[in-house]
Design a protein around this motif. Structure first.
Motif, short mmCIF file in Angstrom:
data_model
loop_
_atom_site.label_atom_id
_atom_site.label_comp_id
_atom_site.label_asym_id
_atom_site.label_seq_id
_atom_site.Cartn_x
_atom_site.Cartn_y
_atom_site.Cartn_z
N ALA A 32 64.13 31.38 84.15
CA ALA A 32 63.04 30.43 83.92
C ALA A 32 61.83 30.86 84.75
O ALA A 32 61.98 31.31 85.89
N PHE A 33 60.65 30.71 84.17
CA PHE A 33 59.42 31.06 84.87
C PHE A 33 58.27 30.21 84.36
O PHE A 33 58.39 29.55 83.34
N HIS A 34 57.18 30.23 85.09
CA HIS A 34 55.98 29.49 84.72
C HIS A 34 54.86 30.49 84.50
O HIS A 34 54.71 31.44 85.27
N LYS A 35 54.08 30.28 83.43
CA LYS A 35 52.93 31.14 83.16
C LYS A 35 51.67 30.38 83.53
O LYS A 35 51.47 29.26 83.09
N LEU A 36 50.86 31.00 84.34
CA LEU A 36 49.56 30.45 84.71
C LEU A 36 48.52 31.46 84.22
O LEU A 36 48.19 32.41 84.93
N GLY A 37 48.07 31.28 83.00
CA GLY A 37 47.21 32.29 82.40
C GLY A 37 48.02 33.54 82.16
O GLY A 37 49.04 33.52 81.49
N ARG A 38 47.58 34.64 82.77
CA ARG A 38 48.33 35.90 82.64
C ARG A 38 49.36 36.08 83.74
O ARG A 38 50.14 37.02 83.71
N HIS A 39 49.37 35.18 84.69
CA HIS A 39 50.24 35.32 85.85
C HIS A 39 51.59 34.64 85.62
O HIS A 39 51.67 33.60 84.98
N VAL A 40 52.62 35.24 86.16
CA VAL A 40 53.98 34.69 86.08
C VAL A 40 54.39 34.25 87.48
O VAL A 40 54.20 34.98 88.45
N ARG A 41 54.94 33.04 87.57
CA ARG A 41 55.41 32.50 88.84
C ARG A 41 56.81 31.96 88.68
O ARG A 41 57.19 31.48 87.60
N PHE A 42 57.57 32.00 89.76
CA PHE A 42 58.96 31.54 89.75
C PHE A 42 59.15 30.46 90.79
O PHE A 42 58.74 30.63 91.94
N ALA A 43 59.83 29.39 90.41
CA ALA A 43 60.25 28.38 91.37
C ALA A 43 61.52 28.92 92.04
O ALA A 43 62.36 29.53 91.39
N VAL A 44 61.64 28.69 93.32
CA VAL A 44 62.81 29.16 94.07
C VAL A 44 64.08 28.57 93.46
O VAL A 44 65.10 29.26 93.34
N GLU A 45 64.01 27.32 93.01
CA GLU A 45 65.18 26.67 92.40
C GLU A 45 65.61 27.41 91.13
O GLU A 45 66.81 27.53 90.85
N ASP A 46 64.66 27.91 90.35
CA ASP A 46 64.99 28.65 89.13
C ASP A 46 65.66 29.98 89.46
O ASP A 46 66.58 30.41 88.75
N LEU A 47 65.21 30.63 90.51
CA LEU A 47 65.84 31.89 90.92
C LEU A 47 67.26 31.63 91.42
O LEU A 47 68.18 32.41 91.14
N GLU A 48 67.45 30.53 92.15
CA GLU A 48 68.79 30.18 92.61
C GLU A 48 69.71 29.88 91.41
O GLU A 48 70.88 30.26 91.42
N ALA A 49 69.19 29.23 90.38
CA ALA A 49 69.99 28.96 89.18
C ALA A 49 70.36 30.26 88.47
O ALA A 49 71.48 30.40 87.98
N PHE A 50 69.44 31.22 88.44
CA PHE A 50 69.72 32.52 87.84
C PHE A 50 70.85 33.22 88.59
O PHE A 50 71.76 33.79 88.00
N ILE A 51 70.79 33.16 89.91
CA ILE A 51 71.84 33.79 90.74
C ILE A 51 73.18 33.10 90.48
O ILE A 51 74.20 33.77 90.30
N SER A 52 73.19 31.78 90.45
CA SER A 52 74.43 31.03 90.24
C SER A 52 75.03 31.30 88.86
O SER A 52 76.24 31.33 88.71
#
Length: 60
Positions: A32-52
């Motif tokens: 999961a990620f967030h798009k801010l215009g052309r930029h991509v940002r990740f919430a730490v919680e989403d990265l933790e979910a990816f790891i899990s």
């Protein structure tokens, strides 16, 4: 509650992987990620979910 968002290089460092790998999992929509215009940002919680999600339990 303040949410922390990471850039692609910061996410790569957080996951201890390469920037190329992070861009690939974004392109494949595996994280999961967030798009801010052309930029991509990740919430730490989403990265933790990816790891899990990739966790494999030990065999009994």
């Amino acid at each position: 509650m303040e949410r922390k968002y990471l850039t692609v290089p910061e996410a790569a460092e957080y996951l201890n992987t390469s920037v190329r790998f992070v861009r690939r999992i974004v392109a494949e929509r595996r994280v999961a990620f967030h798009k801010l215009g052309r930029h991509v940002r990740f919430a730490v919680e989403d990265l933790e979910a990816f790891i899990s999600a990739g966790r494999v339990e030990e065999a009994a």
